[in-house]
Design a protein around this motif. Structure first.
Motif, PDB file in Angstrom:
ATOM      1  N   SER A  65       0.852  -1.187   0.000  1.00  0.00           N
ATOM      2  CA  SER A  65       0.000   0.000   0.000  1.00  0.00           C
ATOM      3  C   SER A  65       0.885   1.233   0.000  1.00  0.00           C
ATOM      4  O   SER A  65       2.112   1.140   0.161  1.00  0.00           O
ATOM      5  CB  SER A  65      -0.932   0.006   1.221  1.00  0.00           C
ATOM      6  OG  SER A  65      -0.182   0.015   2.420  1.00  0.00           O
TER       7      SER A  65
ATOM      8  N   ASP B 165      -7.472   1.876  -3.677  1.00  0.00           N
ATOM      9  CA  ASP B 165      -6.837   1.104  -4.747  1.00  0.00           C
ATOM     10  C   ASP B 165      -6.670   1.910  -6.026  1.00  0.00           C
ATOM     11  O   ASP B 165      -5.598   1.905  -6.641  1.00  0.00           O
ATOM     12  CB  ASP B 165      -7.651  -0.163  -5.025  1.00  0.00           C
ATOM     13  CG  ASP B 165      -7.052  -0.990  -6.145  1.00  0.00           C
ATOM     14  OD1 ASP B 165      -5.876  -1.388  -6.020  1.00  0.00           O
ATOM     15  OD2 ASP B 165      -7.731  -1.220  -7.154  1.00  0.00           O
ATOM     16  N   GLU B 166      -7.705   2.628  -6.452  1.00  0.00           N
ATOM     17  CA  GLU B 166      -7.614   3.333  -7.738  1.00  0.00           C
ATOM     18  C   GLU B 166      -6.642   4.507  -7.699  1.00  0.00           C
ATOM     19  O   GLU B 166      -6.232   5.015  -8.744  1.00  0.00           O
ATOM     20  CB  GLU B 166      -9.008   3.806  -8.188  1.00  0.00           C
ATOM     21  CG  GLU B 166      -9.709   4.723  -7.214  1.00  0.00           C
ATOM     22  CD  GLU B 166     -10.635   3.979  -6.278  1.00  0.00           C
ATOM     23  OE1 GLU B 166     -11.649   4.575  -5.855  1.00  0.00           O
ATOM     24  OE2 GLU B 166     -10.348   2.799  -5.955  1.00  0.00           O
ATOM     25  N   GLU B 167      -6.245   4.945  -6.511  1.00  0.00           N
ATOM     26  CA  GLU B 167      -5.292   6.047  -6.371  1.00  0.00           C
ATOM     27  C   GLU B 167      -3.915   5.552  -5.927  1.00  0.00           C
ATOM     28  O   GLU B 167      -3.013   6.366  -5.694  1.00  0.00           O
ATOM     29  CB  GLU B 167      -5.806   7.048  -5.335  1.00  0.00           C
ATOM     30  CG  GLU B 167      -7.137   7.684  -5.688  1.00  0.00           C
ATOM     31  CD  GLU B 167      -7.693   8.536  -4.556  1.00  0.00           C
ATOM     32  OE1 GLU B 167      -7.155   8.444  -3.422  1.00  0.00           O
ATOM     33  OE2 GLU B 167      -8.640   9.295  -4.793  1.00  0.00           O
ATOM     34  N   SER B 168      -3.742   4.253  -5.832  1.00  0.00           N
ATOM     35  CA  SER B 168      -2.544   3.695  -5.205  1.00  0.00           C
ATOM     36  C   SER B 168      -1.378   3.663  -6.193  1.00  0.00           C
ATOM     37  O   SER B 168      -1.156   2.673  -6.904  1.00  0.00           O
ATOM     38  CB  SER B 168      -2.844   2.284  -4.664  1.00  0.00           C
ATOM     39  OG  SER B 168      -1.769   1.808  -3.900  1.00  0.00           O
ATOM     40  N   PHE B 169      -0.639   4.765  -6.218  1.00  0.00           N
ATOM     41  CA  PHE B 169       0.560   4.901  -7.028  1.00  0.00           C
ATOM     42  C   PHE B 169       1.698   5.391  -6.133  1.00  0.00           C
ATOM     43  O   PHE B 169       1.480   6.160  -5.191  1.00  0.00           O
ATOM     44  CB  PHE B 169       0.360   5.911  -8.155  1.00  0.00           C
ATOM     45  CG  PHE B 169      -0.489   5.416  -9.289  1.00  0.00           C
ATOM     46  CD1 PHE B 169       0.093   4.923 -10.446  1.00  0.00           C
ATOM     47  CD2 PHE B 169      -1.877   5.452  -9.201  1.00  0.00           C
ATOM     48  CE1 PHE B 169      -0.702   4.471 -11.497  1.00  0.00           C
ATOM     49  CE2 PHE B 169      -2.668   5.006 -10.240  1.00  0.00           C
ATOM     50  CZ  PHE B 169      -2.085   4.510 -11.393  1.00  0.00           C
TER      51      PHE B 169
ATOM     52  N   GLU C 183       5.171   7.162 -10.438  1.00  0.00           N
ATOM     53  CA  GLU C 183       4.474   6.679 -11.640  1.00  0.00           C
ATOM     54  C   GLU C 183       4.136   5.200 -11.553  1.00  0.00           C
ATOM     55  O   GLU C 183       3.499   4.662 -12.460  1.00  0.00           O
ATOM     56  CB  GLU C 183       5.342   6.933 -12.873  1.00  0.00           C
ATOM     57  CG  GLU C 183       5.635   8.409 -13.143  1.00  0.00           C
ATOM     58  CD  GLU C 183       6.507   8.599 -14.355  1.00  0.00           C
ATOM     59  OE1 GLU C 183       6.951   7.581 -14.936  1.00  0.00           O
ATOM     60  OE2 GLU C 183       6.755   9.761 -14.731  1.00  0.00           O
ATOM     61  N   HIS C 184       4.517   4.551 -10.493  1.00  0.00           N
ATOM     62  CA  HIS C 184       4.373   3.101 -10.397  1.00  0.00           C
ATOM     63  C   HIS C 184       3.073   2.726  -9.694  1.00  0.00           C
ATOM     64  O   HIS C 184       2.798   3.158  -8.581  1.00  0.00           O
ATOM     65  CB  HIS C 184       5.558   2.493  -9.650  1.00  0.00           C
ATOM     66  CG  HIS C 184       6.871   2.729 -10.310  1.00  0.00           C
ATOM     67  ND1 HIS C 184       7.275   2.038 -11.426  1.00  0.00           N
ATOM     68  CD2 HIS C 184       7.864   3.611 -10.024  1.00  0.00           C
ATOM     69  CE1 HIS C 184       8.463   2.464 -11.794  1.00  0.00           C
ATOM     70  NE2 HIS C 184       8.842   3.417 -10.960  1.00  0.00           N
ATOM     71  N   ARG C 185       2.279   1.917 -10.347  1.00  0.00           N
ATOM     72  CA  ARG C 185       1.041   1.414  -9.782  1.00  0.00           C
ATOM     73  C   ARG C 185       1.355   0.428  -8.657  1.00  0.00           C
ATOM     74  O   ARG C 185       2.203  -0.458  -8.807  1.00  0.00           O
ATOM     75  CB  ARG C 185       0.240   0.711 -10.890  1.00  0.00           C
ATOM     76  CG  ARG C 185      -1.056   0.084 -10.409  1.00  0.00           C
ATOM     77  CD  ARG C 185      -2.180   1.097 -10.355  1.00  0.00           C
ATOM     78  NE  ARG C 185      -3.464   0.417 -10.227  1.00  0.00           N
ATOM     79  CZ  ARG C 185      -4.117   0.259  -9.071  1.00  0.00           C
ATOM     80  NH1 ARG C 185      -3.626   0.745  -7.950  1.00  0.00           N
ATOM     81  NH2 ARG C 185      -5.277  -0.364  -9.047  1.00  0.00           N
ATOM     82  N   VAL C 186       0.666   0.579  -7.526  1.00  0.00           N
ATOM     83  CA  VAL C 186       0.822  -0.332  -6.395  1.00  0.00           C
ATOM     84  C   VAL C 186      -0.560  -0.922  -6.099  1.00  0.00           C
ATOM     85  O   VAL C 186      -1.339  -0.362  -5.332  1.00  0.00           O
ATOM     86  CB  VAL C 186       1.380   0.400  -5.156  1.00  0.00           C
ATOM     87  CG1 VAL C 186       1.572  -0.577  -3.999  1.00  0.00           C
ATOM     88  CG2 VAL C 186       2.691   1.097  -5.481  1.00  0.00           C
ATOM     89  N   PRO C 187      -0.927  -2.029  -6.742  1.00  0.00           N
ATOM     90  CA  PRO C 187      -2.279  -2.588  -6.569  1.00  0.00           C
ATOM     91  C   PRO C 187      -2.540  -2.957  -5.117  1.00  0.00           C
ATOM     92  O   PRO C 187      -1.707  -3.567  -4.452  1.00  0.00           O
ATOM     93  CB  PRO C 187      -2.264  -3.828  -7.466  1.00  0.00           C
ATOM     94  CG  PRO C 187      -1.141  -3.609  -8.429  1.00  0.00           C
ATOM     95  CD  PRO C 187      -0.125  -2.821  -7.675  1.00  0.00           C
ATOM     96  N   ARG C 188      -3.703  -2.579  -4.641  1.00  0.00           N
ATOM     97  CA  ARG C 188      -4.106  -2.835  -3.266  1.00  0.00           C
ATOM     98  C   ARG C 188      -4.905  -4.121  -3.171  1.00  0.00           C
ATOM     99  O   ARG C 188      -5.810  -4.373  -3.947  1.00  0.00           O
ATOM    100  CB  ARG C 188      -4.984  -1.681  -2.763  1.00  0.00           C
ATOM    101  CG  ARG C 188      -4.235  -0.513  -2.110  1.00  0.00           C
ATOM    102  CD  ARG C 188      -3.813  -0.840  -0.700  1.00  0.00           C
ATOM    103  NE  ARG C 188      -4.858  -1.530   0.036  1.00  0.00           N
ATOM    104  CZ  ARG C 188      -5.956  -0.948   0.529  1.00  0.00           C
ATOM    105  NH1 ARG C 188      -6.142   0.348   0.380  1.00  0.00           N
ATOM    106  NH2 ARG C 188      -6.861  -1.656   1.177  1.00  0.00           N
TER     107      ARG C 188
END
Length: 218
Positions: A141, A182-186, A189-194
């Motif tokens: 997260s 989850d939809e804001e979890s960056f 620039e790297h996506r961090v899926p929750r």
């Protein structure tokens, strides 16, 4: 999930674990907003997760916190731990808290469902003192800190499974903190899926409160 999240985040090139609005802020807060990745081994993370699971399962996820700070969560306060978990919590105390600080008991355990999140807030001085330290379990997260008076000053903490975060002093009192949905979890620039996330949170007692006293339940 825990192992996959750990490997994915460590693959991020040169990301570090804390980023912010400027080098001066990062330097100023380097000792009061801390991330220690890999604080727990995979086995230790599994031990903590198994231990809190039975108590969490007896509770339903909630969508309205008493101060509107958390959405999609369940929580418990735990005072009895196995010998293995007690050893882990002792390491947390040694890593995060000064010799003059007393930890609140019981320990707060917070379970966020995959779509759950924590809104920006500053923990009340009624409920905890100058230091907060949390073990992150199950899912990666991103925690965001924003200065309450100067919102252009901010930090983001990348919390992988098995990591320990520490907020103390200025980071504790002068900045709000949140766990991004989850939809804001960056992280940059790297996506961090929750996914589902459990945190085991240790807090120092509020200033002026004796070890035998307890703050109001939060």
């Amino acid at each position: 999930m825990a192992g996959g999240g750990r490997l994915a985040l460590r693959a991020l090139p040169g990301s570090g674990w804390v980023r912010g609005s400027g080098s001066a802020l990062l330097s100023r807060l380097k000792d009061v907003a801390v991330v220690r990745p890999g604080f727990l081994s995979k086995d230790e993370e599994a031990t903590m997760s198994r231990e809190v699971e039975p108590e969490l399962r007896r509770r339903r996820y909630q969508y309205d916190h008493w101060d509107a700070a958390i959405h999609g969560f369940r929580e418990t306060e735990k005072s009895r731990w196995s010998e293995a978990s007690q050893a882990i919590l002792q390491r947390v105390q040694e890593a995060a808290f000064g010799p003059g600080q007393t930890l609140l008991s019981p320990i707060h355990v917070l379970d966020l469902e995959p779509q759950g999140y924590i809104k920006p807030h500053v923990d009340s001085v009624k409920f905890c003192g100058a230091t907060i330290a949390g073990l992150s379990l199950l899912s990666p997260s991103v925690m965001r800190l924003v200065h309450t008076q100067e919102p252009g000053q901010w930090l983001e903490l990348l919390l992988e499974p098995g990591s320990l975060y520490i907020l103390r002093d200025s980071a504790r009192y002068d900045f709000s903190h949140e766990i991004l949905r989850d939809e804001e979890s960056f992280f940059g620039e790297h996506r961090v899926p929750r996914g589902r996330r459990i945190s085991v949170i240790c807090r120092s007692i509020p200033e002026g409160m004796g070890p035998g006293q307890l703050p109001p339940a939060c």
